[in-house]
Design a protein around this motif. Structure first.
Motif, PDB file in Angstrom:
ATOM      1  N   GLU A 157       0.817  -1.239   0.087  1.00 34.15           N
ATOM      2  CA  GLU A 157      -0.100  -0.089  -0.055  1.00 34.15           C
ATOM      3  C   GLU A 157       0.925   1.454   0.112  1.00 34.15           C
ATOM      4  N   GLN A 158       1.921   1.054   0.986  1.00 32.66           N
ATOM      5  CA  GLN A 158       2.767   2.343   0.895  1.00 32.66           C
ATOM      6  C   GLN A 158       3.532   2.680  -0.568  1.00 32.66           C
ATOM      7  N   THR A 159       3.889   1.451  -1.061  1.00 34.84           N
ATOM      8  CA  THR A 159       4.656   1.412  -2.471  1.00 34.84           C
ATOM      9  C   THR A 159       3.726   2.199  -3.559  1.00 34.84           C
ATOM     10  N   ARG A 160       2.463   1.702  -3.416  1.00 37.64           N
ATOM     11  CA  ARG A 160       1.472   2.279  -4.381  1.00 37.64           C
ATOM     12  C   ARG A 160       1.161   3.861  -3.949  1.00 37.64           C
ATOM     13  N   ARG A 161       1.244   3.977  -3.018  1.00 41.06           N
ATOM     14  CA  ARG A 161       0.951   5.603  -2.564  1.00 41.06           C
ATOM     15  C   ARG A 161       2.210   6.452  -2.945  1.00 41.06           C
ATOM     16  N   ASP A 162       3.376   5.784  -2.800  1.00 41.47           N
ATOM     17  CA  ASP A 162       4.543   6.634  -3.181  1.00 41.47           C
ATOM     18  C   ASP A 162       4.819   6.535  -4.577  1.00 41.47           C
ATOM     19  N   PHE A 163       3.927   5.353  -5.364  1.00 41.48           N
ATOM     20  CA  PHE A 163       4.416   5.350  -6.983  1.00 41.48           C
ATOM     21  C   PHE A 163       3.279   6.589  -7.377  1.00 41.48           C
ATOM     22  N   VAL A 164       2.133   6.721  -6.860  1.00 42.46           N
ATOM     23  CA  VAL A 164       1.170   7.743  -7.515  1.00 42.46           C
ATOM     24  C   VAL A 164       1.704   8.858  -7.197  1.00 42.46           C
ATOM     25  N   GLY A 165       2.257   9.445  -6.011  1.00 44.70           N
ATOM     26  CA  GLY A 165       2.721  10.546  -5.595  1.00 44.70           C
ATOM     27  C   GLY A 165       4.111  10.957  -6.607  1.00 44.70           C
ATOM     28  N   ASN A 166       4.858   9.910  -6.659  1.00 49.50           N
ATOM     29  CA  ASN A 166       6.053  10.130  -7.588  1.00 49.50           C
ATOM     30  C   ASN A 166       5.738  10.360  -9.156  1.00 49.50           C
ATOM     31  N   ALA A 167       4.729   9.650  -9.624  1.00 53.36           N
ATOM     32  CA  ALA A 167       4.493   9.498 -10.954  1.00 53.36           C
ATOM     33  C   ALA A 167       3.893  10.874 -11.277  1.00 53.36           C
ATOM     34  N   SER A 168       2.925  11.232 -10.199  1.00 55.55           N
ATOM     35  CA  SER A 168       2.173  12.733 -10.547  1.00 55.55           C
ATOM     36  C   SER A 168       3.211  13.793 -10.509  1.00 55.55           C
ATOM     37  N   HIS A 169       4.355  13.606  -9.818  1.00 55.94           N
ATOM     38  CA  HIS A 169       5.239  14.781  -9.756  1.00 55.94           C
ATOM     39  C   HIS A 169       6.052  14.525 -10.810  1.00 55.94           C
ATOM     40  N   GLU A 170       6.586  13.692 -11.415  1.00 58.81           N
ATOM     41  CA  GLU A 170       7.335  13.414 -12.409  1.00 58.81           C
ATOM     42  C   GLU A 170       6.687  14.195 -13.740  1.00 58.81           C
ATOM     43  N   LEU A 171       5.484  13.670 -13.939  1.00 57.70           N
ATOM     44  CA  LEU A 171       4.481  14.063 -15.058  1.00 57.70           C
ATOM     45  C   LEU A 171       4.359  15.689 -15.076  1.00 57.70           C
ATOM     46  N   LYS A 172       4.133  16.014 -13.640  1.00 65.60           N
ATOM     47  CA  LYS A 172       3.674  17.467 -13.607  1.00 65.60           C
ATOM     48  C   LYS A 172       4.817  18.292 -13.847  1.00 65.60           C
ATOM     49  N   THR A 173       5.935  18.040 -13.581  1.00 60.90           N
ATOM     50  CA  THR A 173       7.323  18.911 -14.126  1.00 60.90           C
ATOM     51  C   THR A 173       7.317  19.209 -15.508  1.00 60.90           C
ATOM     52  N   PRO A 174       7.159  18.219 -16.482  1.00 64.84           N
ATOM     53  CA  PRO A 174       7.692  18.548 -17.786  1.00 64.84           C
ATOM     54  C   PRO A 174       6.203  19.049 -18.432  1.00 64.84           C
ATOM     55  N   ALA A 175       5.171  18.509 -17.892  1.00 68.23           N
ATOM     56  CA  ALA A 175       3.971  19.225 -18.315  1.00 68.23           C
ATOM     57  C   ALA A 175       3.869  20.906 -18.167  1.00 68.23           C
ATOM     58  N   ALA A 176       4.277  21.253 -16.662  1.00 67.69           N
ATOM     59  CA  ALA A 176       4.449  22.650 -16.563  1.00 67.69           C
ATOM     60  C   ALA A 176       5.373  23.374 -17.424  1.00 67.69           C
ATOM     61  N   SER A 177       6.552  22.724 -17.586  1.00 69.91           N
ATOM     62  CA  SER A 177       7.503  23.511 -18.396  1.00 69.91           C
ATOM     63  C   SER A 177       7.005  23.621 -19.972  1.00 69.91           C
ATOM     64  N   ILE A 178       6.320  22.647 -20.444  1.00 70.44           N
ATOM     65  CA  ILE A 178       5.625  22.708 -21.764  1.00 70.44           C
ATOM     66  C   ILE A 178       4.625  23.847 -21.913  1.00 70.44           C
ATOM     67  N   GLN A 179       3.727  23.804 -20.876  1.00 66.72           N
ATOM     68  CA  GLN A 179       2.904  25.213 -20.656  1.00 66.72           C
ATOM     69  C   GLN A 179       3.612  26.499 -20.745  1.00 66.72           C
ATOM     70  N   ALA A 180       4.456  26.539 -19.929  1.00 64.03           N
ATOM     71  CA  ALA A 180       5.178  27.819 -19.711  1.00 64.03           C
ATOM     72  C   ALA A 180       5.700  27.943 -21.140  1.00 64.03           C
ATOM     73  N   ALA A 181       6.533  27.148 -21.880  1.00 65.93           N
ATOM     74  CA  ALA A 181       7.214  27.481 -23.096  1.00 65.93           C
ATOM     75  C   ALA A 181       6.063  27.580 -23.970  1.00 65.93           C
TER      76      ALA A 181
END
Length: 387
Positions: A157-181
């Protein structure tokens, strides 16, 4: 007077008949009583045997359970504990007061006092394990405590929570950069066209990074369900093909790439997944090697196994981090990983491919000196290869 003796004889005969009839009736009754007694004895014997069978079955079932089961009397004394309870608790508590961990004892005491089902979780032992207990009151005032080891469940359960959190963060970073650019390009197109190419290049880089993350996530999701081991793969050809893909990136990074792939026995597995294995190991080695450094890729066979080694003279891995490098999104140097476009999923993919193919992977590293990965995969027997 002559009739008197006859009458007496007749009366004697009647009495005898009555006596015989009575004796026969008593004999029938005795037989019936004995038969009823025999039937009752048989039924009692069968009931006792059935009861013994039920007790043996119940004992076997309780002994085979992975959950621990304890029975405490209304006075708190321990009436029963199956083997699993002793394994989970580390002992056979003589009473409810002697029960450890304390949270399980408190749950049992609360159930005894309130008459309601009570649950609790507690950590115990080293390394720590998580035990979950459910205390159930019975009509006679006893308490049944069921104890289960939920360590693996909580870890997943902790691994799943960590994965969802990490995946969301990793996807959010380039998405934000793309939007800004994209927003900058939109405004700069009319106000300052000279900056458009720079932000367009940034947008392209971030889009490519986002695509790599999504691709790696899809590969990882597929690998977690297993690999199709239906091919006889020439790993030497895979190593040469994948290494050729990195000749230009290695040259651009100023890293020497040396490949030595001798002809080896074939490997039973998935050519696609084994290519992923080689690709991620070589890519990881180049990314974490400074300009002027070297990456060596070797392939050989030993003791019925095909052995792949990837060695670099790069940054190395701190000893404390080595056990965690195969975790999803785990990075030793987050800043450098993002700078070089890494997704943090490559080594997790490598581990899954190795495990799916029944192999092993070993890592040795020295901080500031470099890292060596060694993968061992079972080779297809020569007779099978030639078939």
């Amino acid at each position: 007077m002559e009739a008197v003796p006859f009458v007496l004889v007749a009366l004697g005969f009647v009495v005898a008949l009555v006596a015989v009839a009575g004796w026969r009736r008593e004999r029938v009754r005795a037989r019936a009583a004995r038969s009823a007694h025999d039937r009752a004895s048989g039924e009692l014997r069968r009931a006792l045997e059935a009861s013994d069978d039920e007790r043996r079955s119940a004992s076997q079932i309780l002994s085979a359970m992975t959950e621990g089961v304890l029975l405490f009397g209304a006075d708190g004394s321990t009436r029963f504990a199956n083997p699993a309870a002793e394994r989970h608790l580390g002992s056979h508590p003589a009473s409810m007061d002697a029960l450890l961990p304390h949270r399980l004892k408190d749950a049992a005491a609360t159930a005894l006092a309130t008459g309601h089902v009570t649950t609790a979780e507690a950590e115990t032992g080293s390394p720590a394990r998580v035990l979950r207990g459910a205390a159930l009151p019975t009509p006679d005032g006893s308490i049944v405590l069921v104890v289960d080891d939920v360590t693996q469940t909580r870890r997943l359960e902790q691994t799943r929570r960590d994965f969802v959190g990490n995946a969301s963060h990793e996807l959010k970073t380039p998405a934000a950069s793309i939007q800004a650019a994209a927003e900058t390009i939109r405004t700069a197109a009319s106000e300052d066209p000279s900056v458009v190419p720079r932000f367009a290049a940034q947008l392209e880089r971030e889009a490519a990074r986002l695509a790599r993350i999504v691709s790696d996530l899809l590969d990882l999701s597929r690998l977690e369900t297993g690999s199709e081991l239906d091919q006889s793969v020439a790993l030497d050809a895979v190593v040469r093909d994948e290494s050729e893909r990195f000749e230009d990136p290695a040259a651009e990074a100023g890293v020497a790439l040396d490949v030595s792939a001798e002809r080896v026995p074939r490997v039973r597995g998935s050519g696609r997944d084994l290519a992923l294995l080689v690709r991620n190991l070589v890519d990881n080695a180049i990314r974490y090697t400074r300009p002027g450094g070297r990456v060596e890729v070797g392939l050989g066979s030993r003791n019925g196994e095909v052995v792949l080694t990837v060695l670099d003279t790069g940054l190395g891995i701190p000893t404390r981090d080595v056990p965690r490098i195969f975790e999803r999104f785990y990075r030793v140097d987050r800043a450098r990983s993002r700078e070089t476009g890494g997704t943090g999923l490559g080594l997790s993919i490598v581990k899954h491919v190795v495990e799916n193919h029944g192999g092993t992977i070993d890592v040795s590293s020295e901080l500031g000196q470099g890292t060596r990965f060694e993968v061992r995969l079972p080779a297809v027997p020569t007779s099978t290869t030639g078939a």
